[in-house]
Each structure stands twice: as C-alpha cells, then as structure tokens.
Scaffold this motif. Structure first.
Motif, PDB file in Angstrom:
ATOM      1  N   TRP A 151       0.537  -0.893  -0.578  1.00  0.00           N
ATOM      2  CA  TRP A 151       0.042  -0.037  -0.507  1.00  0.00           C
ATOM      3  C   TRP A 151       0.943   1.351   0.132  1.00  0.00           C
ATOM      4  CZ3 TRP A 151      -3.784  -1.718   4.619  1.00  0.00           C
ATOM      5  CH2 TRP A 151      -4.560  -2.356   4.408  1.00  0.00           C
ATOM      6  N   TYR A 152       0.747   2.268  -0.670  1.00  0.00           N
ATOM      7  CA  TYR A 152       1.476   3.307  -0.433  1.00  0.00           C
ATOM      8  C   TYR A 152       0.144   4.245   0.211  1.00  0.00           C
ATOM      9  CZ  TYR A 152       3.092   7.771  -2.434  1.00  0.00           C
ATOM     10  OH  TYR A 152       4.662   8.295  -2.673  1.00  0.00           O
ATOM     11  N   VAL A 153       1.355   5.000   1.144  1.00  0.00           N
ATOM     12  CA  VAL A 153       0.631   5.940   2.034  1.00  0.00           C
ATOM     13  C   VAL A 153       0.979   7.280   2.044  1.00  0.00           C
ATOM     14  CG1 VAL A 153       0.250   6.622   4.458  1.00  0.00           C
ATOM     15  CG2 VAL A 153       0.680   4.414   3.852  1.00  0.00           C
ATOM     16  N   ASP A 154       0.003   8.062   1.363  1.00  0.00           N
ATOM     17  CA  ASP A 154       0.207   9.662   0.496  1.00  0.00           C
ATOM     18  C   ASP A 154      -0.329  10.720   1.719  1.00  0.00           C
ATOM     19  OD1 ASP A 154       0.305  10.981  -1.162  1.00  0.00           O
ATOM     20  OD2 ASP A 154      -2.205  10.717  -1.762  1.00  0.00           O
ATOM     21  N   ALA A 155       0.549  11.494   1.822  1.00  0.00           N
ATOM     22  CA  ALA A 155       0.204  12.829   2.744  1.00  0.00           C
ATOM     23  C   ALA A 155       0.454  13.872   1.477  1.00  0.00           C
ATOM     24  CB  ALA A 155       0.790  12.703   3.916  1.00  0.00           C
ATOM     25  N   PRO A 156      -0.006  14.991   2.144  1.00  0.00           N
ATOM     26  CA  PRO A 156       0.256  15.918   1.775  1.00  0.00           C
ATOM     27  C   PRO A 156       2.004  16.743   1.601  1.00  0.00           C
ATOM     28  CG  PRO A 156      -1.298  16.966   2.342  1.00  0.00           C
ATOM     29  CD  PRO A 156      -1.350  15.140   3.084  1.00  0.00           C
ATOM     30  N   ARG A 157       2.441  17.171   1.105  1.00  0.00           N
ATOM     31  CA  ARG A 157       4.037  17.499   1.289  1.00  0.00           C
ATOM     32  C   ARG A 157       4.312  18.835   2.864  1.00  0.00           C
ATOM     33  NH1 ARG A 157       7.905  21.793  -2.782  1.00  0.00           N
ATOM     34  NH2 ARG A 157       8.979  22.801  -1.158  1.00  0.00           N
ATOM     35  N   GLN A 158       3.038  19.459   2.183  1.00  0.00           N
ATOM     36  CA  GLN A 158       2.907  20.281   3.986  1.00  0.00           C
ATOM     37  C   GLN A 158       2.798  20.041   5.058  1.00  0.00           C
ATOM     38  OE1 GLN A 158       1.153  21.432   0.611  1.00  0.00           O
ATOM     39  NE2 GLN A 158       1.379  23.139   0.147  1.00  0.00           N
ATOM     40  N   LEU A 159       2.207  19.482   4.917  1.00  0.00           N
ATOM     41  CA  LEU A 159       2.242  18.195   6.181  1.00  0.00           C
ATOM     42  C   LEU A 159       3.131  17.323   6.587  1.00  0.00           C
ATOM     43  CD1 LEU A 159       0.846  17.227   8.667  1.00  0.00           C
ATOM     44  CD2 LEU A 159      -0.114  15.108   6.977  1.00  0.00           C
ATOM     45  N   ARG A 160       3.989  16.525   5.534  1.00  0.00           N
ATOM     46  CA  ARG A 160       4.755  16.170   6.194  1.00  0.00           C
ATOM     47  C   ARG A 160       6.353  16.656   6.560  1.00  0.00           C
ATOM     48  NH1 ARG A 160       6.858  14.372   1.388  1.00  0.00           N
ATOM     49  NH2 ARG A 160       5.603  14.621  -0.416  1.00  0.00           N
ATOM     50  N   GLU A 161       6.269  17.522   5.971  1.00  0.00           N
ATOM     51  CA  GLU A 161       7.508  18.440   5.959  1.00  0.00           C
ATOM     52  C   GLU A 161       7.178  19.443   7.331  1.00  0.00           C
ATOM     53  OE1 GLU A 161       9.248  21.364   2.602  1.00  0.00           O
ATOM     54  OE2 GLU A 161       9.581  19.568   1.519  1.00  0.00           O
ATOM     55  N   ARG A 162       6.515  19.806   7.968  1.00  0.00           N
ATOM     56  CA  ARG A 162       5.430  20.178   8.860  1.00  0.00           C
ATOM     57  C   ARG A 162       6.303  18.901  10.677  1.00  0.00           C
ATOM     58  NH1 ARG A 162       1.303  21.998   7.235  1.00  0.00           N
ATOM     59  NH2 ARG A 162      -0.180  20.439   8.427  1.00  0.00           N
ATOM     60  N   VAL A 193      10.255   9.167  -3.941  1.00  0.00           N
ATOM     61  CA  VAL A 193       8.897   7.682  -3.699  1.00  0.00           C
ATOM     62  C   VAL A 193       8.286   7.968  -3.577  1.00  0.00           C
ATOM     63  CG1 VAL A 193       8.102   7.456  -1.441  1.00  0.00           C
ATOM     64  CG2 VAL A 193      10.192   7.214  -1.355  1.00  0.00           C
ATOM     65  N   GLU A 194       7.675   8.969  -4.956  1.00  0.00           N
ATOM     66  CA  GLU A 194       6.270   9.228  -5.440  1.00  0.00           C
ATOM     67  C   GLU A 194       6.700   8.974  -6.735  1.00  0.00           C
ATOM     68  OE1 GLU A 194       6.873  13.532  -4.673  1.00  0.00           O
ATOM     69  OE2 GLU A 194       5.668  13.330  -2.897  1.00  0.00           O
ATOM     70  N   ARG A 195       7.601   8.765  -7.098  1.00  0.00           N
ATOM     71  CA  ARG A 195       7.440   8.066  -8.644  1.00  0.00           C
ATOM     72  C   ARG A 195       7.284   6.329  -8.752  1.00  0.00           C
ATOM     73  NH1 ARG A 195      11.807  11.534  -9.678  1.00  0.00           N
ATOM     74  NH2 ARG A 195      13.637  10.054  -9.111  1.00  0.00           N
ATOM     75  N   SER A 196       7.484   6.056  -7.586  1.00  0.00           N
ATOM     76  CA  SER A 196       7.441   4.265  -7.152  1.00  0.00           C
ATOM     77  C   SER A 196       6.058   4.021  -6.508  1.00  0.00           C
ATOM     78  CB  SER A 196       8.559   4.013  -5.896  1.00  0.00           C
ATOM     79  OG  SER A 196       7.581   4.314  -4.953  1.00  0.00           O
ATOM     80  N   ARG A 197       5.612   5.094  -7.258  1.00  0.00           N
ATOM     81  CA  ARG A 197       3.474   4.843  -5.730  1.00  0.00           C
ATOM     82  C   ARG A 197       2.835   3.998  -6.638  1.00  0.00           C
ATOM     83  NH1 ARG A 197      -0.314   9.718  -4.565  1.00  0.00           N
ATOM     84  NH2 ARG A 197      -2.419   8.438  -5.490  1.00  0.00           N
ATOM     85  N   ALA A 198       3.711   3.826  -8.509  1.00  0.00           N
ATOM     86  CA  ALA A 198       2.730   3.127  -9.607  1.00  0.00           C
ATOM     87  C   ALA A 198       2.595   1.813  -9.554  1.00  0.00           C
ATOM     88  CB  ALA A 198       2.487   3.450 -10.934  1.00  0.00           C
ATOM     89  N   TYR A 199       3.428   1.321  -8.820  1.00  0.00           N
ATOM     90  CA  TYR A 199       3.716   0.208  -8.171  1.00  0.00           C
ATOM     91  C   TYR A 199       3.556  -0.937  -7.614  1.00  0.00           C
ATOM     92  CZ  TYR A 199       7.613   0.444 -11.595  1.00  0.00           C
ATOM     93  OH  TYR A 199       8.804   0.729 -12.827  1.00  0.00           O
ATOM     94  N   CYS A 200       2.260   0.595  -6.358  1.00  0.00           N
ATOM     95  CA  CYS A 200       1.236  -0.013  -5.317  1.00  0.00           C
ATOM     96  C   CYS A 200       0.202  -0.609  -5.499  1.00  0.00           C
ATOM     97  CB  CYS A 200       1.750   1.027  -4.080  1.00  0.00           C
ATOM     98  SG  CYS A 200       3.332   1.853  -3.983  1.00  0.00           S
ATOM     99  N   THR A 201       0.326  -1.517  -4.504  1.00  0.00           N
ATOM    100  CA  THR A 201      -1.403  -2.146  -4.661  1.00  0.00           C
ATOM    101  C   THR A 201      -2.721  -1.260  -4.288  1.00  0.00           C
ATOM    102  OG1 THR A 201      -0.096  -4.422  -3.411  1.00  0.00           O
ATOM    103  CG2 THR A 201      -2.948  -4.768  -3.686  1.00  0.00           C
ATOM    104  N   ARG A 202      -1.767  -0.682  -3.929  1.00  0.00           N
ATOM    105  CA  ARG A 202      -3.619   0.471  -3.772  1.00  0.00           C
ATOM    106  C   ARG A 202      -2.698   1.878  -3.196  1.00  0.00           C
ATOM    107  NH1 ARG A 202      -7.320  -2.300   0.778  1.00  0.00           N
ATOM    108  NH2 ARG A 202      -7.905   0.398   0.638  1.00  0.00           N
ATOM    109  N   VAL A 203      -3.581   2.994  -2.922  1.00  0.00           N
ATOM    110  CA  VAL A 203      -3.412   4.238  -2.355  1.00  0.00           C
ATOM    111  C   VAL A 203      -3.723   4.432  -0.947  1.00  0.00           C
ATOM    112  CG1 VAL A 203      -2.377   6.734  -3.102  1.00  0.00           C
ATOM    113  CG2 VAL A 203      -2.285   4.908  -4.724  1.00  0.00           C
ATOM    114  N   VAL A 204      -3.753   4.842  -0.225  1.00  0.00           N
ATOM    115  CA  VAL A 204      -4.153   4.984   1.573  1.00  0.00           C
ATOM    116  C   VAL A 204      -4.274   6.595   1.610  1.00  0.00           C
ATOM    117  CG1 VAL A 204      -4.665   2.732   1.500  1.00  0.00           C
ATOM    118  CG2 VAL A 204      -2.685   3.827   2.950  1.00  0.00           C
ATOM    119  N   ALA A 205      -4.853   7.277   3.126  1.00  0.00           N
ATOM    120  CA  ALA A 205      -4.661   8.269   3.123  1.00  0.00           C
ATOM    121  C   ALA A 205      -4.788   8.258   4.842  1.00  0.00           C
ATOM    122  CB  ALA A 205      -4.368   9.395   1.782  1.00  0.00           C
ATOM    123  N   PRO A 206      -4.429   7.375   5.207  1.00  0.00           N
ATOM    124  CA  PRO A 206      -5.863   8.003   6.750  1.00  0.00           C
ATOM    125  C   PRO A 206      -5.021   9.134   7.579  1.00  0.00           C
ATOM    126  CG  PRO A 206      -3.108   5.737   6.746  1.00  0.00           C
ATOM    127  CD  PRO A 206      -3.679   7.067   5.403  1.00  0.00           C
TER     128      PRO A 206
END
Length: 208
Positions: A151-162, A193-206
């Motif tokens: 699974w690819y865990v997604d989060a906005p860049r601004q949140l990640r960098e904070r 890492v973002e470029r590898s997203r397509a290799y994941c089974t699904r994308v989640v943003a919990p």
C-alpha cells in the motif's frame, strides 16, 4: 476499513504467514498506520496474530555513513542495507518454526539497534513499512515480490514537511539545520518515493 482489509490478509491456515508492506514518502504516516493495523488485527483475531517490522532498522550506522561520505544523505536509498532487509523478508516468509529477530531504529540515538524486534513463530501477518518498498532501484525491486500486498501511504507535502521539521528539531538539529536537511535530502527522497507509487497495490490516506 483499513483494519478490515488487513484482517482479510491473515492466512486462515495455521503455519502460514502474510506480509503487508506500506510505502510512502518520509513522514507520510507509515509507522503510525502500521502500528494501528497491527493493534487492530490483534484486537480482532487474537493477541500475537500480527507483528510490526519497520525497514528503518536497516539504516546504515552513522559510523558507516561517515566512512562512505553519506551522512548528509541519511535516508536516501543508498544509506540502507537493502540486501539485509530482503534477506529478513525471505526469512519471515520461509521460517515459521523459530523466532525471527530483526533490527529496530532508535530515533533518540539516531542509530539502528540489532535484534530490537522479534517475530514469534505464531505470527500470521507481518506489517512492514519504509520509504522504498516500491522502489525499482538496485536491490529494492526484490522487495515487492516478497510482499502479499503493498500500500502507498499518501499525505500532502506541507504536512509531511511540518512533521519532518518537528522530528529533526527533537532529534537535536536547530530549525535552520533541519530546514536545510529537508531541502537537501528529505525532499529529493520524497520525489523519488512518489515516482514508485504506481507499483503499489493501492493508495491510502488515513487520518490526513
């Protein structure tokens, strides 16, 4: 729902073990989600059903990074022992008769800790997470073949960098040093890492 999907991965046949991987950029929330999934599975199926094994234990030590001249790139793919990580995943898939010990990572020390974790023989689902589980670089491409789902865990860049800024300041860097490290290392790593997203089974943003 994500816990439901993790429970569905637990093999119904005793003695079998599944591996669920979580990929994503630095500070996307991978470790938080991994712990929540493990706790949820154990609550529903029974204690000791699931275990958490992060990739971070395969960081090269600071001494090795200094030797290689990579200390300022800590967190990049070349600063991990990918062969060691792949070997561990193979053991987790293949050895269900003995405890399997795995390294952990101590953020206070900023160093890996040998045999900090153990996966008991009765564990039927291992949740592992790290930046490069979906990467197609040398060595990393083997990881996907050893996982039942990724699974690819997604989060906005601004949140990640904070989150990264807080993490590095707590780790002892000044705010100026932390921002410089994020710009020079964490941000390029995230783009990879973002470029590898397509290799994941699904994308989640919990929980974002």
């Amino acid at each position: 729902m994500l816990v439901d999907d993790a429970v569905a991965l637990v093999p119904s046949i005793p003695g079998r073990r599944a591996l669920l991987g979580l990929a994503g950029a630095p500070a996307a929330g991978k470790s938080t989600l991994a712990r929540r999934l493990v706790s949820g599975v154990n609550d529903r199926v029974g204690a000791g059903t699931a275990a958490y094994v992060p990739m971070d234990g395969f960081h090269l030590s600071n001494a090795q990074l200094d030797r290689l001249g990579l200390r300022d790139r800590k967190g990049a793919p070349e600063t991990f022992d990918v062969d060691g990580y792949v070997h561990l995943l193979r053991r987790l898939r293949g050895d269900r008769q003995h405890p399997v010990y795995a390294p952990d990572f101590d953020r206070r020390l900023d160093e890996p800790v040998a045999a900090g974790l153990v996966v008991a023989p009765g564990v039927r689902l291992v949740v592992t997470e790290g930046n490069y589980l979906a990467d197609d670089g040398a060595g990393w491409g083997q990881v996907r073949d050893l996982l039942d789902e990724l699974w690819y865990v997604d989060a906005p860049r601004q949140l990640r960098e904070r989150r990264l800024l807080r993490r590095h300041v707590r780790g002892g860097r000044s705010e100026l040093e932390a921002r410089a490290f994020i710009a020079a290392s964490e941000r390029p790593n995230a783009r990879r890492v973002e470029r590898s997203r397509a290799y994941c089974t699904r994308v989640v943003a919990p929980g974002h």
